[in-house]
Scaffold this motif. Structure first.
Motif, PDB file in Angstrom:
ATOM      1  N   UNK A 145       9.307  29.453   9.642  1.00 16.03           N
ATOM      2  CA  UNK A 145      10.292  30.279   8.986  1.00 16.03           C
ATOM      3  C   UNK A 145       9.414  31.449   8.405  1.00 16.03           C
ATOM      4  N   UNK A 146       9.813  32.665   8.790  1.00 21.95           N
ATOM      5  CA  UNK A 146       9.140  33.957   8.333  1.00 21.95           C
ATOM      6  C   UNK A 146       7.702  33.450   8.619  1.00 21.95           C
ATOM      7  N   UNK A 147       6.723  33.628   8.010  1.00 22.44           N
ATOM      8  CA  UNK A 147       5.259  33.699   8.546  1.00 22.44           C
ATOM      9  C   UNK A 147       4.775  32.286   8.091  1.00 22.44           C
ATOM     10  N   UNK A 148       5.654  31.452   7.707  1.00 24.13           N
ATOM     11  CA  UNK A 148       5.053  29.793   7.262  1.00 24.13           C
ATOM     12  C   UNK A 148       5.278  28.980   8.367  1.00 24.13           C
ATOM     13  N   UNK A 149       4.543  28.301   8.915  1.00 26.38           N
ATOM     14  CA  UNK A 149       4.520  27.272   9.804  1.00 26.38           C
ATOM     15  C   UNK A 149       4.079  25.912   9.267  1.00 26.38           C
ATOM     16  N   UNK A 150       4.831  24.842   9.832  1.00 30.88           N
ATOM     17  CA  UNK A 150       4.318  23.423   9.462  1.00 30.88           C
ATOM     18  C   UNK A 150       4.514  22.633  10.892  1.00 30.88           C
ATOM     19  N   UNK A 151       3.353  21.756  10.993  1.00 30.64           N
ATOM     20  CA  UNK A 151       3.081  21.153  12.417  1.00 30.64           C
ATOM     21  C   UNK A 151       3.749  19.859  12.288  1.00 30.64           C
ATOM     22  N   UNK A 152       4.295  19.457  13.657  1.00 30.31           N
ATOM     23  CA  UNK A 152       5.135  18.195  13.844  1.00 30.31           C
ATOM     24  C   UNK A 152       4.181  17.343  14.716  1.00 30.31           C
ATOM     25  N   UNK A 153       4.474  15.943  14.420  1.00 30.90           N
ATOM     26  CA  UNK A 153       4.027  15.179  15.624  1.00 30.90           C
ATOM     27  C   UNK A 153       4.695  14.925  16.690  1.00 30.90           C
ATOM     28  N   UNK A 154       4.339  14.296  17.889  1.00 28.09           N
ATOM     29  CA  UNK A 154       4.850  14.274  19.152  1.00 28.09           C
ATOM     30  C   UNK A 154       6.373  13.603  18.878  1.00 28.09           C
ATOM     31  N   UNK A 155       6.462  12.549  18.028  1.00 25.83           N
ATOM     32  CA  UNK A 155       7.739  11.877  17.918  1.00 25.83           C
ATOM     33  C   UNK A 155       8.621  12.856  17.255  1.00 25.83           C
ATOM     34  N   UNK A 156       8.247  13.493  16.013  1.00 21.75           N
ATOM     35  CA  UNK A 156       8.998  14.472  15.298  1.00 21.75           C
ATOM     36  C   UNK A 156       9.661  15.673  16.227  1.00 21.75           C
ATOM     37  N   UNK A 157       8.511  16.163  16.949  1.00 20.99           N
ATOM     38  CA  UNK A 157       8.910  17.360  17.878  1.00 20.99           C
ATOM     39  C   UNK A 157      10.215  17.015  18.910  1.00 20.99           C
ATOM     40  N   UNK A 158       9.872  15.617  19.430  1.00 20.16           N
ATOM     41  CA  UNK A 158      10.694  15.195  20.384  1.00 20.16           C
ATOM     42  C   UNK A 158      12.420  15.023  19.986  1.00 20.16           C
ATOM     43  N   UNK A 159      12.223  14.203  18.667  1.00 20.12           N
ATOM     44  CA  UNK A 159      13.537  14.137  17.995  1.00 20.12           C
ATOM     45  C   UNK A 159      14.211  15.359  17.519  1.00 20.12           C
ATOM     46  N   UNK A 160      13.459  16.104  16.777  1.00 18.91           N
ATOM     47  CA  UNK A 160      14.110  17.455  16.419  1.00 18.91           C
ATOM     48  C   UNK A 160      14.612  18.302  17.580  1.00 18.91           C
ATOM     49  N   UNK A 161      13.639  18.377  18.799  1.00 15.11           N
ATOM     50  CA  UNK A 161      14.213  19.080  20.080  1.00 15.11           C
ATOM     51  C   UNK A 161      15.386  18.608  20.496  1.00 15.11           C
ATOM     52  N   UNK A 162      15.480  17.135  20.397  1.00 13.56           N
ATOM     53  CA  UNK A 162      16.798  16.494  20.948  1.00 13.56           C
ATOM     54  C   UNK A 162      17.979  17.023  20.225  1.00 13.56           C
ATOM     55  N   UNK A 163      17.753  16.833  18.854  1.00 12.15           N
ATOM     56  CA  UNK A 163      18.970  17.331  18.038  1.00 12.15           C
ATOM     57  C   UNK A 163      19.336  18.622  18.180  1.00 12.15           C
ATOM     58  N   UNK A 164      18.314  19.715  18.219  1.00 13.64           N
ATOM     59  CA  UNK A 164      18.543  20.924  18.347  1.00 13.64           C
ATOM     60  C   UNK A 164      19.227  21.421  19.572  1.00 13.64           C
ATOM     61  N   UNK A 165      19.062  20.675  20.859  1.00 17.54           N
ATOM     62  CA  UNK A 165      19.566  21.045  22.189  1.00 17.54           C
ATOM     63  C   UNK A 165      21.200  20.472  21.968  1.00 17.54           C
ATOM     64  N   UNK A 166      21.310  19.813  21.155  1.00 21.57           N
ATOM     65  CA  UNK A 166      22.748  19.104  20.919  1.00 21.57           C
ATOM     66  C   UNK A 166      23.345  19.586  19.707  1.00 21.57           C
ATOM     67  N   UNK A 167      22.869  20.709  19.101  1.00 22.67           N
ATOM     68  CA  UNK A 167      23.262  21.263  18.047  1.00 22.67           C
ATOM     69  C   UNK A 167      25.008  21.442  17.712  1.00 22.67           C
ATOM     70  N   UNK A 168      25.154  21.173  16.716  1.00 23.00           N
ATOM     71  CA  UNK A 168      26.475  20.863  16.434  1.00 23.00           C
ATOM     72  C   UNK A 168      27.587  19.875  16.736  1.00 23.00           C
ATOM     73  N   UNK A 169      26.555  19.120  17.590  1.00 24.19           N
ATOM     74  CA  UNK A 169      27.221  17.653  17.940  1.00 24.19           C
ATOM     75  C   UNK A 169      26.623  16.507  17.130  1.00 24.19           C
TER      76      UNK A 169
END
Length: 222
Positions: A145-169
């Motif tokens: 967000x803006x200039x700030x960044x937080x690193x995700x683990x492999x599992x965290x990335x995969x979970x958030x990615x799946x939620x985002x490609x199904x956003x609104x559901x």
């Protein structure tokens, strides 16, 4: 979604590349029959090919030449053969890039993304997903967000990615667990809860609360 064909006879490496590409939202085709590779290229018509040199029946150089006789599909050699002569021959025969094993996964992804952008300038490559003030950087495995960044683990990335490609559901816990299982990321129900909590905490580091909403008895949504 781009389709990438993996022509690699080592099953372990083939599955490793498949999982990496799947995690980064590419569709993959894994070649298991090496007797009719060019026929399968014509049949599946991939957007990009990852090609090994040392193959059971015909070497990758010959395969590359055959593919170039009928297609301009981007080809990246991914091989343990690392001499300058091998690289020169690969490029001379029509390959677009040459990466040696053991490869750095982030470099491989960056090369794939760069090549797809050049080959298909009118198509949008998916390196980032933006939603509700947060950007998921898939290649870097970070939320930003803006200039700030937080690193995700492999599992965290995969979970958030799946939620985002199904956003609104609403996405059920079972769906998330099955999605992770298909990607060879083995997470049980308790571990999923821990990962969701950690994702929420990391999003809050960027100043956004209630990013992942719990739908009691149903699942999660963003």
């Amino acid at each position: 979604m781009f389709t990438i064909m993996i022509i690699e006879d080592n099953e372990l490496i083939r599955n490793e590349i498949h999982n990496l590409l799947d995690l980064n939202r590419y569709k993959t085709i894994k070649i298991n029959d090496f007797n009719s590779i060019t026929k399968q290229v014509k049949e599946y018509n991939p957007d990009l090919i990852l090609l090994d040199i040392n193959l059971p029946d015909e070497d990758g150089f010959k395969i590359c030449t055959e593919i170039r006789s009928f297609s301009k599909v981007p080809i990246i050699f991914v091989t343990s053969r690392s001499t300058n002569i091998d690289e020169l021959m690969g490029i001379t025969l029509g390959a677009d890039d040459f990466i040696t094993k053991p490869y750095n996964t982030q470099i491989l992804l960056a090369r794939i993304s760069s090549l797809l952008k050049r080959a298909y300038p009118n198509e949008k490559t998916i390196d980032n997903i933006e939603h509700n003030g947060i950007t998921l950087n898939i290649l870097k495995s970070t939320i930003e967000k803006n200039d700030k960044s937080v690193e995700l683990t492999k599992n965290e990335l995969k979970i958030l990615h799946y939620l985002l490609i199904n956003k609104g559901k609403i996405v059920s816990r079972v769906d998330i667990l099955e999605y992770l299982w298909d990607s060879a990321l083995f997470v049980n129900d308790n571990t999923l809860t821990v990962n969701i909590t950690r994702i929420r905490s990391k999003v809050e580091e960027l100043g956004i609360k209630d990013y992942i909403i719990t739908k009691r008895g149903q699942g999660y949504m963003v």
